[in-house]
Design a protein around this motif. Structure first.
Motif, PDB file in Angstrom:
ATOM      1  N   VAL A 205     -22.880 -31.278  51.321  1.00  0.00           N
ATOM      2  CA  VAL A 205     -21.939 -31.757  52.904  1.00  0.00           C
ATOM      3  C   VAL A 205     -22.645 -31.092  54.290  1.00  0.00           C
ATOM      4  O   VAL A 205     -23.245 -30.522  54.256  1.00  0.00           O
ATOM      5  CB  VAL A 205     -20.774 -30.449  52.804  1.00  0.00           C
ATOM      6  N   GLN A 206     -22.758 -31.976  54.613  1.00  0.00           N
ATOM      7  CA  GLN A 206     -24.097 -31.692  56.507  1.00  0.00           C
ATOM      8  C   GLN A 206     -23.303 -30.705  56.886  1.00  0.00           C
ATOM      9  O   GLN A 206     -24.404 -29.826  57.582  1.00  0.00           O
ATOM     10  CB  GLN A 206     -24.725 -33.061  56.559  1.00  0.00           C
ATOM     11  N   ASP A 207     -21.720 -30.520  57.219  1.00  0.00           N
ATOM     12  CA  ASP A 207     -21.162 -30.172  58.133  1.00  0.00           C
ATOM     13  C   ASP A 207     -20.924 -29.293  57.875  1.00  0.00           C
ATOM     14  O   ASP A 207     -19.797 -29.029  56.571  1.00  0.00           O
ATOM     15  CB  ASP A 207     -19.934 -30.758  58.879  1.00  0.00           C
ATOM     16  N   PRO A 208     -21.101 -27.378  57.760  1.00  0.00           N
ATOM     17  CA  PRO A 208     -20.139 -26.425  57.683  1.00  0.00           C
ATOM     18  C   PRO A 208     -18.860 -26.761  57.492  1.00  0.00           C
ATOM     19  O   PRO A 208     -18.016 -27.123  58.467  1.00  0.00           O
ATOM     20  CB  PRO A 208     -20.609 -25.377  58.212  1.00  0.00           C
ATOM     21  N   GLY A 209     -18.459 -25.466  56.260  1.00  0.00           N
ATOM     22  CA  GLY A 209     -16.544 -25.599  57.105  1.00  0.00           C
ATOM     23  C   GLY A 209     -16.217 -26.470  56.010  1.00  0.00           C
ATOM     24  O   GLY A 209     -16.598 -27.488  55.266  1.00  0.00           O
ATOM     25  N   PRO A 210     -14.730 -26.469  56.008  1.00  0.00           N
ATOM     26  CA  PRO A 210     -13.433 -26.938  55.384  1.00  0.00           C
ATOM     27  C   PRO A 210     -13.635 -28.523  55.654  1.00  0.00           C
ATOM     28  O   PRO A 210     -13.537 -29.471  54.762  1.00  0.00           O
ATOM     29  CB  PRO A 210     -12.872 -26.796  55.210  1.00  0.00           C
ATOM     30  N   ALA A 211     -14.081 -28.907  56.979  1.00  0.00           N
ATOM     31  CA  ALA A 211     -14.122 -30.050  57.622  1.00  0.00           C
ATOM     32  C   ALA A 211     -14.730 -31.299  57.212  1.00  0.00           C
ATOM     33  O   ALA A 211     -14.164 -32.126  56.535  1.00  0.00           O
ATOM     34  CB  ALA A 211     -13.435 -30.179  59.177  1.00  0.00           C
ATOM     35  N   GLY A 212     -15.740 -30.380  57.227  1.00  0.00           N
ATOM     36  CA  GLY A 212     -17.191 -30.965  56.305  1.00  0.00           C
ATOM     37  C   GLY A 212     -17.326 -31.710  55.438  1.00  0.00           C
ATOM     38  O   GLY A 212     -17.230 -32.868  54.327  1.00  0.00           O
ATOM     39  N   ALA A 213     -16.624 -30.638  54.537  1.00  0.00           N
ATOM     40  CA  ALA A 213     -16.229 -31.048  52.366  1.00  0.00           C
ATOM     41  C   ALA A 213     -15.674 -31.774  52.377  1.00  0.00           C
ATOM     42  O   ALA A 213     -15.197 -33.014  51.519  1.00  0.00           O
ATOM     43  CB  ALA A 213     -16.264 -29.694  52.217  1.00  0.00           C
TER      44      ALA A 213
END
Length: 246
Positions: A205-213
């Motif tokens: 997942v490139q974007d960190p945090g739950p939103a990216g996941a």
């Protein structure tokens, strides 16, 4: 007339409970010392009693049998190992943290061969101890850091099993080899094989945090066939809300 409570210690001035604990600790340390100096076969009731400065029956006032004493030695070994792990600051990179933890486990085994062989070569020796559970929590913490960074290739229980298996196998294999055949490249290769099996080079997942996941998982939903249509719809709603919240 009150009964004397003279402790089983050299000072004779400590309360019975404290003296009993000191005697128990002296017996454990004596057994650990014999194990380190002379190996597993040297840890006998008579030898431990002599090294601890107690009569042989005193051992069985603290332990049901020699297995109980050896479990206490293993527990002490786990505790030392956990203290060493906690004393070293974790690198910022979670995969480097995994490497450092693996190296520390292997170094502990190589520095304490007889203890390590007893701890990990005898099935389930001391694995229910508080120190062992604390060590597992430290390992799981390392694995969760890798997962949070999007770099965990397998699920957490399998990752823990692979890390344990490779470290244990590396130490026990190394100790079984003649000294002139002990090549450090073996340890490096086993560590890197473990890292490859457990982690990915780049975050899934490139974007960190739950939103990216959530966005990454949402994009993959159309390709999966495990869930029913209703389950897919509900999961999609949850993921949309997580993604929007990021």
């Amino acid at each position: 007339m009150p009964r004397s409570t003279r402790a089983d210690t050299s000072s004779g001035s400590m309360p019975e409970g404290g003296g009993r604990e000191l005697t128990r600790q002296r017996v454990v340390e004596a057994a650990a010392g014999l194990l380190a100096r002379e190996g597993r076969e040297a840890v006998t009731t008579r030898a431990v009693a002599a090294a601890a400065g107690v009569q042989p029956p005193a051992i069985y006032r603290h332990f049901d049998d020699m297995d109980g004493l050896l479990d206490a030695v293993a527990e002490q070994g786990y505790a030392r190992f956990v203290e060493a792990k906690r004393a070293i600051p974790a690198p910022d990179d979670p995969v480097e943290d995994l490497r450092a933890g693996w190296d520390l486990a292997v170094e502990f085994g190589l520095a304490n061969p007889a203890l390590y062989a007893m701890m990990y070569g005898e099935p389930r020796r001391g694995t229910d101890s508080p120190a062992h559970r604390a060590g597992m929590e430290l390992l799981l913490g390392r694995i969760r850091r890798i997962a949070a960074a999007g770099r965990l290739r397998v699920d957490e229980p399998l990752a823990a099993a692979l890390i344990h298996a490779t470290a244990r196998g590396a130490v026990l294999t190394w100790l079984s080899l003649p000294e002139d055949r002990r090549d450090p490249a073996l340890l490096t290769a086993m560590r890197e094989s473990m890292v490859t099996a457990v982690t990915t080079e780049k975050p899934a997942v490139q974007d960190p945090g739950p939103a990216g996941a959530a966005r990454a998982l949402r994009a993959a939903l159309p390709q999966q066939t495990t869930l029913s249509e209703a389950e897919l719809h509900l999961l999609g709603e949850w993921l949309d809300r997580l993604a929007a919240g990021g």
